[in-house]
Design a protein around this motif. Structure first.
Motif, PDB file in Angstrom:
ATOM      1  N   PRO A 163       0.801  -1.235   0.000  1.00 35.49           N
ATOM      2  CA  PRO A 163       0.000   0.000   0.000  1.00 35.49           C
ATOM      3  C   PRO A 163       0.834   1.285   0.000  1.00 35.49           C
ATOM      4  O   PRO A 163       0.306   2.363  -0.281  1.00 35.49           O
ATOM      5  N   THR A 164       2.111   1.179   0.321  1.00 34.70           N
ATOM      6  CA  THR A 164       3.025   2.320   0.190  1.00 34.70           C
ATOM      7  C   THR A 164       3.728   2.293  -1.165  1.00 34.70           C
ATOM      8  O   THR A 164       3.854   3.313  -1.843  1.00 34.70           O
ATOM      9  N   LEU A 165       4.168   1.112  -1.591  1.00 37.71           N
ATOM     10  CA  LEU A 165       4.926   0.977  -2.834  1.00 37.71           C
ATOM     11  C   LEU A 165       4.095   1.337  -4.066  1.00 37.71           C
ATOM     12  O   LEU A 165       4.571   2.065  -4.960  1.00 37.71           O
ATOM     13  N   LEU A 166       2.876   0.853  -4.140  1.00 32.77           N
ATOM     14  CA  LEU A 166       2.065   1.066  -5.344  1.00 32.77           C
ATOM     15  C   LEU A 166       1.772   2.539  -5.607  1.00 32.77           C
ATOM     16  O   LEU A 166       1.994   3.027  -6.725  1.00 32.77           O
ATOM     17  N   PRO A 167       1.271   3.306  -4.635  1.00 33.12           N
ATOM     18  CA  PRO A 167       1.043   4.739  -4.912  1.00 33.12           C
ATOM     19  C   PRO A 167       2.335   5.499  -5.170  1.00 33.12           C
ATOM     20  O   PRO A 167       2.335   6.481  -5.922  1.00 33.12           O
ATOM     21  N   TYR A 168       3.441   5.050  -4.548  1.00 32.47           N
ATOM     22  CA  TYR A 168       4.721   5.720  -4.804  1.00 32.47           C
ATOM     23  C   TYR A 168       5.109   5.572  -6.273  1.00 32.47           C
ATOM     24  O   TYR A 168       5.473   6.557  -6.937  1.00 32.47           O
ATOM     25  N   VAL A 169       5.042   4.346  -6.800  1.00 37.43           N
ATOM     26  CA  VAL A 169       5.401   4.121  -8.201  1.00 37.43           C
ATOM     27  C   VAL A 169       4.388   4.792  -9.130  1.00 37.43           C
ATOM     28  O   VAL A 169       4.753   5.353 -10.177  1.00 37.43           O
ATOM     29  N   ASP A 170       3.097   4.785  -8.748  1.00 38.38           N
ATOM     30  CA  ASP A 170       2.083   5.470  -9.559  1.00 38.38           C
ATOM     31  C   ASP A 170       2.374   6.964  -9.645  1.00 38.38           C
ATOM     32  O   ASP A 170       2.158   7.600 -10.685  1.00 38.38           O
ATOM     33  N   GLN A 171       2.871   7.530  -8.548  1.00 37.19           N
ATOM     34  CA  GLN A 171       3.115   8.968  -8.499  1.00 37.19           C
ATOM     35  C   GLN A 171       4.442   9.373  -9.141  1.00 37.19           C
ATOM     36  O   GLN A 171       4.506  10.348  -9.895  1.00 37.19           O
ATOM     37  N   TYR A 172       5.501   8.625  -8.856  1.00 39.11           N
ATOM     38  CA  TYR A 172       6.839   9.025  -9.307  1.00 39.11           C
ATOM     39  C   TYR A 172       7.379   8.189 -10.469  1.00 39.11           C
ATOM     40  O   TYR A 172       8.395   8.556 -11.067  1.00 39.11           O
ATOM     41  N   GLY A 173       6.733   7.094 -10.766  1.00 41.24           N
ATOM     42  CA  GLY A 173       7.213   6.230 -11.833  1.00 41.24           C
ATOM     43  C   GLY A 173       8.286   5.280 -11.344  1.00 41.24           C
ATOM     44  O   GLY A 173       8.813   5.412 -10.235  1.00 41.24           O
ATOM     45  N   ALA A 174       8.609   4.298 -12.184  1.00 43.56           N
ATOM     46  CA  ALA A 174       9.641   3.325 -11.827  1.00 43.56           C
ATOM     47  C   ALA A 174      11.012   3.993 -11.795  1.00 43.56           C
ATOM     48  O   ALA A 174      11.262   4.977 -12.493  1.00 43.56           O
ATOM     49  N   ASP A 175      11.891   3.442 -11.004  1.00 40.85           N
ATOM     50  CA  ASP A 175      13.215   4.027 -10.776  1.00 40.85           C
ATOM     51  C   ASP A 175      14.217   3.662 -11.878  1.00 40.85           C
ATOM     52  O   ASP A 175      15.212   4.350 -12.071  1.00 40.85           O
ATOM     53  N   HIS A 176      13.956   2.559 -12.587  1.00 43.95           N
ATOM     54  CA  HIS A 176      14.833   2.062 -13.658  1.00 43.95           C
ATOM     55  C   HIS A 176      16.273   1.849 -13.176  1.00 43.95           C
ATOM     56  O   HIS A 176      17.234   2.146 -13.883  1.00 43.95           O
ATOM     57  N   PHE A 177      16.395   1.350 -11.949  1.00 44.87           N
ATOM     58  CA  PHE A 177      17.672   0.962 -11.340  1.00 44.87           C
ATOM     59  C   PHE A 177      18.640   2.135 -11.156  1.00 44.87           C
ATOM     60  O   PHE A 177      19.850   1.921 -11.021  1.00 44.87           O
ATOM     61  N   ALA A 178      18.102   3.349 -11.120  1.00 43.94           N
ATOM     62  CA  ALA A 178      18.958   4.494 -10.773  1.00 43.94           C
ATOM     63  C   ALA A 178      19.446   4.380  -9.338  1.00 43.94           C
ATOM     64  O   ALA A 178      20.441   4.996  -8.951  1.00 43.94           O
ATOM     65  N   ASN A 179      18.755   3.554  -8.528  1.00 43.07           N
ATOM     66  CA  ASN A 179      19.132   3.352  -7.128  1.00 43.07           C
ATOM     67  C   ASN A 179      20.496   2.695  -6.974  1.00 43.07           C
ATOM     68  O   ASN A 179      21.071   2.720  -5.894  1.00 43.07           O
ATOM     69  N   VAL A 180      21.021   2.102  -8.051  1.00 41.22           N
ATOM     70  CA  VAL A 180      22.341   1.474  -7.979  1.00 41.22           C
ATOM     71  C   VAL A 180      23.400   2.510  -7.598  1.00 41.22           C
ATOM     72  O   VAL A 180      24.362   2.213  -6.891  1.00 41.22           O
ATOM     73  N   THR A 181      23.210   3.758  -8.042  1.00 37.28           N
ATOM     74  CA  THR A 181      24.135   4.831  -7.665  1.00 37.28           C
ATOM     75  C   THR A 181      24.128   5.038  -6.160  1.00 37.28           C
ATOM     76  O   THR A 181      25.183   5.210  -5.536  1.00 37.28           O
ATOM     77  N   ALA A 182      22.934   5.008  -5.568  1.00 35.66           N
ATOM     78  CA  ALA A 182      22.820   5.189  -4.121  1.00 35.66           C
ATOM     79  C   ALA A 182      23.516   4.069  -3.367  1.00 35.66           C
ATOM     80  O   ALA A 182      24.041   4.282  -2.266  1.00 35.66           O
ATOM     81  N   ALA A 183      23.540   2.856  -3.945  1.00 36.88           N
ATOM     82  CA  ALA A 183      24.174   1.721  -3.278  1.00 36.88           C
ATOM     83  C   ALA A 183      25.653   1.974  -3.033  1.00 36.88           C
ATOM     84  O   ALA A 183      26.227   1.518  -2.043  1.00 36.88           O
ATOM     85  N   ILE A 184      26.290   2.718  -3.925  1.00 38.33           N
ATOM     86  CA  ILE A 184      27.719   3.000  -3.797  1.00 38.33           C
ATOM     87  C   ILE A 184      27.990   3.899  -2.594  1.00 38.33           C
ATOM     88  O   ILE A 184      28.982   3.741  -1.878  1.00 38.33           O
ATOM     89  N   PHE A 185      27.076   4.845  -2.329  1.00 38.24           N
ATOM     90  CA  PHE A 185      27.286   5.819  -1.265  1.00 38.24           C
ATOM     91  C   PHE A 185      26.656   5.392   0.068  1.00 38.24           C
ATOM     92  O   PHE A 185      26.929   5.999   1.105  1.00 38.24           O
ATOM     93  N   ARG A 186      25.826   4.343   0.032  1.00 35.60           N
ATOM     94  CA  ARG A 186      25.094   3.956   1.240  1.00 35.60           C
ATOM     95  C   ARG A 186      25.984   3.707   2.457  1.00 35.60           C
ATOM     96  O   ARG A 186      25.652   4.121   3.568  1.00 35.60           O
TER      97      ARG A 186
END
Length: 447
Positions: A283-306
């Motif tokens: 119920p959190t994930l679905l509206p988030y993706v509906d609102q902002y769209g899929a991330d297309h694995f841009a999160n991989v950049t964040a993994a480097i700095f995490r």
């Protein structure tokens, strides 16, 4: 078709596929990770539907929840089919020196204990279960380093301890083996985390499957004992360690005594227990993706700095991981101020990254996972020796990386690999220096 029907079908279809892989191709880490997802999206939704006093942990909307359960079970089926197609039988018949591997496990237990003592000396009781009311970063900044090191050592040590118990020969001390397992439980649970223990048990079962893939079929009592231990750890591990801490910490004892009890049905106990509650993230994930769209694995950049930035810093710099983004969207105060929040499963990570195309990326992830696990069989070695342990550690962490959110798991896969390989090297160096007549080598007794 209703969400409950999808959950039932998933239990039957995916449970059968996992059972077939288990019986025919030896135990693999991916089987455990897929089974936990099956629990989250098959068992938990059915329990929630049957519970008369269901109280969700996070934002909850029944329509979004049911839509998420359907998507999750479709994605899980695709992922397990990928595992199924990619898996191939692995040769068995390895020789194992239980005595030498036991010594290595005890060496790791001592290292973990020393790390715990150092953490308690530096940070006091603030890190103990029941004492801290926030995440480690807020409760004792810097203690995460000790937590990461203890977790990495525990995965390897617990795995070897489980292997020693399962392969023990007549005349060997069962008490000594149980003490090792109990020691890793107490030492790692000081940080209130069960993940390293569970992954360690999975590692031990993986090595056992390499030793003899028919072992669990022929030794059903030991199989049931191991899985019962995993279930006990997953459901009651935190409660057990909190009660142990309460024996020496008055504030925890008072909190334990004042905690309200409830005579819930079994379904409510499953639905209302914070254990693999990934079903409630939809119920959190679905509206988030509906609102902002899929991330297309841009999160991989964040993994480097995490590993180098806190969640608050990552949020300010726009380097949020999938878990960061969803927790901030759900409840930013609890996540950023208290460092408390939820995790997500591999299915939800791929939906966050790819939207409805997640079925394609999940199929590839399942196939690639099996390919990595097949790699354990390369080479001509037929013994669990140092070189083989190195490969096993890397295979375990490769499977671990692909069976969760990549941007969150990359840090842990690297830490577990580096610490695990470093521990093997340190043990071998110490044995060569102080006990040159011994080594971490099998006794050539075939399974």
């Amino acid at each position: 078709m209703s969400a409950a029907t999808f959950a039932w079908l998933s239990l039957v279809v995916n449970g059968s596929l996992l059972g077939w892989i288990f019986l025919r191709k030896s135990f693999r880490p991916s089987q455990f990770f897929a089974a936990t997802a099956l629990f989250s999206f098959g068992v938990r939704p059915l329990a929630s539907e049957s519970c008369e006093f269901f109280t969700p942990f996070y934002y909850f909307e029944i329509g979004l929840y049911e839509r998420g359960v359907i998507l999750a079970n479709v994605g899980l089926t695709v992922f397990i089919v990928g595992l199924f197609i990619g898996a191939r039988p692995i040769r068995q018949g390895f020789s194992v020196d239980t005595v030498q591997l036991g010594y290595f496990a005890e060496f790791l237990l001592v290292i973990a204990a020393l790390l715990d003592v150092a953490a308690l000396r530096l940070f006091g009781t603030a890190i103990l279960p029941g004492v801290r009311t926030t995440g480690l970063q807020q409760a004792a900044s810097g203690s995460q380093i000790f937590f990461a090191a203890v977790s990495a050592v525990t995965v390897l040590g617990m795995g070897l301890s489980v292997l020693c118990v399962l392969t023990r020969r007549p005349g060997m001390s069962l008490v000594r083996m149980v003490v090792r397992i109990a020691g890793f439980f107490l030492i790692s649970m000081i940080f209130y985390q069960r993940g390293a223990l569970l992954v360690g048990i999975v590692f031990g079962l993986f090595l056992m499957g390499l030793y003899d893939n028919r072992f669990f079929v022929r030794n059903k009592v030991r199989l049931v004992s191991v899985f019962a231990g995993m279930l006990l750890l997953a459901t009651l591990g935190r409660q057990i360690i909190t009660e142990i801490v309460a024996l020496v910490e008055p504030s925890v004892a008072m909190a334990e005594q004042s905690a309200p009890g409830a005579n819930y049905s079994f379904a409510c106990r499953v639905a209302n227990t914070a254990n693999q509650e990934h079903d409630q993230v939809w119920p959190t994930l679905l509206p988030y993706v509906d609102q902002y769209g899929a991330d297309h694995f841009a999160n991989v950049t964040a993994a480097i700095f995490r590993p180098f930035l806190s969640a608050t810093q990552r949020d300010r710099l726009g380097l949020t991981t999938s878990v960061d983004a969803l927790n901030i969207y759900n409840d930013s105060q609890s996540y950023l101020d208290l460092n408390f929040g939820f995790s997500i499963s591999v299915i939800q990570y791929h939906y966050y990254s790819m939207g409805l195309l997640f079925v394609i990326s999940l199929a590839l992830a399942g196939l690639l996972t099996s390919r990595i696990e097949n790699a354990i069989d390369k080479g001509r070695r037929r013994e669990i020796d140092p070189a083989y342990l190195v490969r096993a550690v890397l295979v375990l962490n490769g499977s671990y990386l692909l069976n969760g959110p990549f941007d969150e798991q990359l840090k842990w896969a690297l830490i577990n690999s580096v610490v695990g390989l470093g521990s093997i090297a340190a043990y071998l160096a110490g044995r060569r220096l102080f006990f040159p007549q011994y080594g971490l080598a099998p006794d050539r007794a075939q399974a």
